[in-house]
Motif scaffolding. Structure first.
Motif, PDB file in Angstrom:
ATOM      1  N   GLY A 182       3.967   1.465 -31.800  1.00 33.48           N
ATOM      2  CA  GLY A 182       2.643   2.078 -31.710  1.00 33.48           C
ATOM      3  C   GLY A 182       2.659   3.466 -31.106  1.00 33.48           C
ATOM      4  N   ASN A 183       3.832   3.905 -30.636  1.00 36.58           N
ATOM      5  CA  ASN A 183       3.959   5.222 -30.017  1.00 36.58           C
ATOM      6  C   ASN A 183       5.035   6.048 -30.704  1.00 36.58           C
ATOM      7  N   GLU A 184       5.107   5.948 -32.013  1.00 38.68           N
ATOM      8  CA  GLU A 184       6.177   6.623 -32.747  1.00 38.68           C
ATOM      9  C   GLU A 184       6.183   8.124 -32.531  1.00 38.68           C
ATOM     10  N   GLY A 185       5.030   8.687 -32.228  1.00 44.25           N
ATOM     11  CA  GLY A 185       4.965  10.134 -32.075  1.00 44.25           C
ATOM     12  C   GLY A 185       5.305  10.630 -30.694  1.00 44.25           C
ATOM     13  N   SER A 186       5.604   9.719 -29.761  1.00 39.30           N
ATOM     14  CA  SER A 186       5.899  10.149 -28.395  1.00 39.30           C
ATOM     15  C   SER A 186       6.741   9.103 -27.683  1.00 39.30           C
ATOM     16  N   LEU A 187       7.312   9.510 -26.577  1.00 40.64           N
ATOM     17  CA  LEU A 187       7.984   8.561 -25.701  1.00 40.64           C
ATOM     18  C   LEU A 187       6.946   7.721 -24.983  1.00 40.64           C
ATOM     19  N   ILE A 188       7.393   6.676 -24.302  1.00 42.14           N
ATOM     20  CA  ILE A 188       6.459   5.747 -23.646  1.00 42.14           C
ATOM     21  C   ILE A 188       5.850   6.388 -22.409  1.00 42.14           C
ATOM     22  N   ASN A 189       4.538   6.373 -22.344  1.00 39.04           N
ATOM     23  CA  ASN A 189       3.846   6.938 -21.187  1.00 39.04           C
ATOM     24  C   ASN A 189       3.912   5.994 -19.992  1.00 39.04           C
ATOM     25  N   PRO A 190       4.075   6.522 -18.780  1.00 36.87           N
ATOM     26  CA  PRO A 190       4.046   5.667 -17.590  1.00 36.87           C
ATOM     27  C   PRO A 190       2.723   4.922 -17.488  1.00 36.87           C
ATOM     28  N   PRO A 191       2.758   3.629 -17.240  1.00 37.74           N
ATOM     29  CA  PRO A 191       1.514   2.842 -17.214  1.00 37.74           C
ATOM     30  C   PRO A 191       0.607   3.169 -16.033  1.00 37.74           C
ATOM     31  N   SER A 235       2.867  21.461  -9.448  1.00 37.24           N
ATOM     32  CA  SER A 235       4.331  21.460  -9.466  1.00 37.24           C
ATOM     33  C   SER A 235       4.928  20.062  -9.584  1.00 37.24           C
ATOM     34  N   LEU A 236       4.081  19.031  -9.524  1.00 40.69           N
ATOM     35  CA  LEU A 236       4.573  17.667  -9.748  1.00 40.69           C
ATOM     36  C   LEU A 236       4.476  17.273 -11.221  1.00 40.69           C
ATOM     37  N   LYS A 237       3.854  18.124 -12.020  1.00 40.34           N
ATOM     38  CA  LYS A 237       3.618  17.799 -13.424  1.00 40.34           C
ATOM     39  C   LYS A 237       4.884  17.449 -14.200  1.00 40.34           C
ATOM     40  N   PRO A 238       6.041  18.123 -13.977  1.00 44.02           N
ATOM     41  CA  PRO A 238       7.247  17.777 -14.740  1.00 44.02           C
ATOM     42  C   PRO A 238       7.680  16.319 -14.576  1.00 44.02           C
ATOM     43  N   ALA A 239       7.307  15.707 -13.453  1.00 43.85           N
ATOM     44  CA  ALA A 239       7.729  14.329 -13.193  1.00 43.85           C
ATOM     45  C   ALA A 239       7.194  13.371 -14.248  1.00 43.85           C
ATOM     46  N   TYR A 240       5.999  13.629 -14.734  1.00 44.17           N
ATOM     47  CA  TYR A 240       5.391  12.715 -15.707  1.00 44.17           C
ATOM     48  C   TYR A 240       6.213  12.656 -16.995  1.00 44.17           C
ATOM     49  N   ASN A 241       6.630  13.800 -17.481  1.00 42.51           N
ATOM     50  CA  ASN A 241       7.449  13.827 -18.700  1.00 42.51           C
ATOM     51  C   ASN A 241       8.826  13.229 -18.449  1.00 42.51           C
ATOM     52  N   GLU A 242       9.364  13.427 -17.254  1.00 44.05           N
ATOM     53  CA  GLU A 242      10.655  12.824 -16.927  1.00 44.05           C
ATOM     54  C   GLU A 242      10.565  11.307 -16.962  1.00 44.05           C
ATOM     55  N   LYS A 298       8.699   9.518 -18.803  1.00 43.10           N
ATOM     56  CA  LYS A 298       8.650   9.058 -20.194  1.00 43.10           C
ATOM     57  C   LYS A 298      10.049   8.734 -20.703  1.00 43.10           C
ATOM     58  N   GLY A 299      10.992   9.616 -20.409  1.00 42.13           N
ATOM     59  CA  GLY A 299      12.366   9.379 -20.845  1.00 42.13           C
ATOM     60  C   GLY A 299      12.992   8.202 -20.140  1.00 42.13           C
ATOM     61  N   VAL A 300      12.766   8.097 -18.837  1.00 36.55           N
ATOM     62  CA  VAL A 300      13.324   6.992 -18.050  1.00 36.55           C
ATOM     63  C   VAL A 300      12.815   5.650 -18.569  1.00 36.55           C
ATOM     64  N   LEU A 301      11.512   5.553 -18.778  1.00 44.81           N
ATOM     65  CA  LEU A 301      10.916   4.283 -19.209  1.00 44.81           C
ATOM     66  C   LEU A 301      11.291   3.938 -20.645  1.00 44.81           C
ATOM     67  N   THR A 302      11.326   4.918 -21.526  1.00 43.62           N
ATOM     68  CA  THR A 302      11.698   4.653 -22.918  1.00 43.62           C
ATOM     69  C   THR A 302      13.125   4.140 -23.004  1.00 43.62           C
ATOM     70  N   LEU A 303      14.029   4.769 -22.276  1.00 38.83           N
ATOM     71  CA  LEU A 303      15.418   4.320 -22.277  1.00 38.83           C
ATOM     72  C   LEU A 303      15.533   2.908 -21.718  1.00 38.83           C
ATOM     73  N   LYS A 304      14.809   2.628 -20.668  1.00 42.54           N
ATOM     74  CA  LYS A 304      14.854   1.291 -20.073  1.00 42.54           C
ATOM     75  C   LYS A 304      14.407   0.226 -21.078  1.00 42.54           C
ATOM     76  N   ILE A 305      13.345   0.508 -21.798  1.00 43.97           N
ATOM     77  CA  ILE A 305      12.842  -0.449 -22.783  1.00 43.97           C
ATOM     78  C   ILE A 305      13.846  -0.629 -23.923  1.00 43.97           C
TER      79      ILE A 305
END
Length: 309
Positions: A263-272, A281-288, A290-297
C-alpha cells in the motif's frame, strides 16, 4: 498467507537504496544481495568517536555528536549481526572499553544519555531532566542496560573492569522483582540478553520476559497503525523463542506488513508515531527512520519466507 510480490519487493528495494541512509543501504545489500560487510563497517566508523563510543545521530532521534551508551548499544547491535572480522573486533573492543568507562556504579548499569543531549536537536522522549538526572527512557533500568550486558557477556574477553557475572545476576533479580511492565523497549533489550546467555541462565529469564510481553503486546490489528509493540517485534524470525506470543498473531502481523508495503509502493514506510516532532534541524531524522523501519520489515518478511524472489 500473503507474500510480498517480487515486483513490489524490487520497487521498495529501489527506494530504500536511493532514499535511505548509506548505512541502511549497505545493510540491505548485505542481507539481500550478498553485499560486503566492509561497506557497513566503513559506514559505522563514521559514527564512532575517539572514546570508542558511538554518537553522531546513529540513533536518529537525538543528534548529539558525542558518544552515549544508547547509541553505542545500537552500533554494537549492528556489528553483532554481521560477519566477524578483525575490523569488527577492533570496533567492538573499543566500544566495550567505552561501556566500562561510562558504567554507573550506583545504578549498576548505564544511563541512556547524559545532559549534553539537550544542546542538540532531539525528540522529547530523549530530553534530559536535570533535576532527575536522567531521561524518561531511564525510568526502566533494562533499556539500554540489559542489552549492553548482552554484548559485554558475548565479548567478555574485551572487558576486565566490570564483574559481568554479578551484573547478569543483578539483571535477573531486577526483572524477577518487576510486577508491572510498561516498556516494550526494555523487553527488547532483555530479549537480546536472553539470546546470548547459556541455557541454564535463560531459564531464569524466560517466564519473566513472557510475563512482560503479555502485559504490553498489542494483538488488535486495528491499532497496529499506531506506535505499539507488535508480535513480530518480539519474535522477529521463526527460530527465535516465542515467549508465549500467539502463532496466529505472528502470521497476521506478517500479512499486515505485506499489505503495508504494497500500500506504500510510492514511498518507504512512515514512522507510526508521525512527523509532528520532526521540525527544523530534527527534520532529517524522520526520513532516516523511514529507511530503518522499511529495512526492518523487509528482513522480518524474509526471515519468514514471505517475499517472492
Amino acid at each position: 498467507m500473503l507474500k510480498l510480490s517480487n515486483e513490489c519487493f524490487n520497487k521498495v528495494s529501489y527506494l530504500l537504496k536511493n532514499e535511505a541512509r548509506d548505512l541502511e543501504k549497505y545493510l540491505y545489500e548485505y542481507h539481500f544481495q550478498g553485499g560486503s560487510s566492509k561497506n557497513i563497517i566503513k559506514e559505522l566508523k563514521k559514527y564512532q568517536n575517539d572514546d570508542g563510543g558511538f554518537g553522531k545521530a546513529l540513533e536518529s532521534d537525538f543528534r548529539q555528536p558525542d558518544s552515549s551508551p544508547m547509541a553505542t548499544s545500537i552500533g554494537i547491535r549492528i556489528l553483532s549481526e554481521i560477519e566477524e572480522t578483525e575490523d569488527t573486533k577492533n570496533i567492538i573492543k573499543s566500544a566495550c572499553k567505552y561501556f566500562e568507562l561510562t558504567f554507573n556504579e550506583k545504578r549498576s548499569g548505564w544511563y541512556a544519555l547524559n545532559k549534553e543531549v539537550n544542546k542538540y536537536p532531539h525528540a522529547p522522549w530523549w530530553h534530559y531532566d536535570v533535576e532527575k538526572g536522567m531521561t524518561v527512557i531511564d525510568k526502566n533500568w533494562g533499556n539500554p542496560s540489559a542489552e549492553i550486558l548482552a554484548y559485554l557477556y558475548k565479548y567478555r574477553n574485551y572487558t576486565n573492569l566490570l564483574d559481568i557475572n554479578y551484573l547478569i545476576e543483578y539483571a535477573i533479580k531486577y526483572i524477577e522483582d518487576k510486577k508491572v511492565f510498561e516498556s516494550d523497549n526494555e523487553l527488547f533489550c532483555y530479549i537480546k540478553l536472553f539470546e546470548i546467555l547459556p541455557e541454564d541462565i535463560k531459564s531464569q529469564l524466560k517466564n519473566r520476559i513472557s510475563c512482560g510481553i503479555s502485559q504490553v503486546i498489542e494483538y488488535n490489528r486495528e491499532n497496529w497503525k499506531d506506535y505499539v509493540p507488535l508480535p513480530l517485534d518480539f519474535v522477529s524470525s521463526p527460530e527465535k523463542e516465542k515467549f508465549g506470543v500467539i502463532n496466529s498473531k505472528i502470521n497476521e502481523n506478517l500479512d499486515y506488513y505485506v499489505e503495508l508495503i504494497e500500500g506504500n509502493e510510492g514511498s518507504l514506510i512512515n514512522p507510526p508515531w508521525g512527523d509532528s516532532y520532526y521540525q527544523g534541524s530534527l527534520k532529517p531524522a524522520y526520513n532516516e527512520w523511514k529507511g530503518v523501519l522499511t529495512l526492518k520489515i523487509l528482513k522480518r518478511l524474509d526471515n519468514y519466507n514471505r517475499i517472492e524472489r
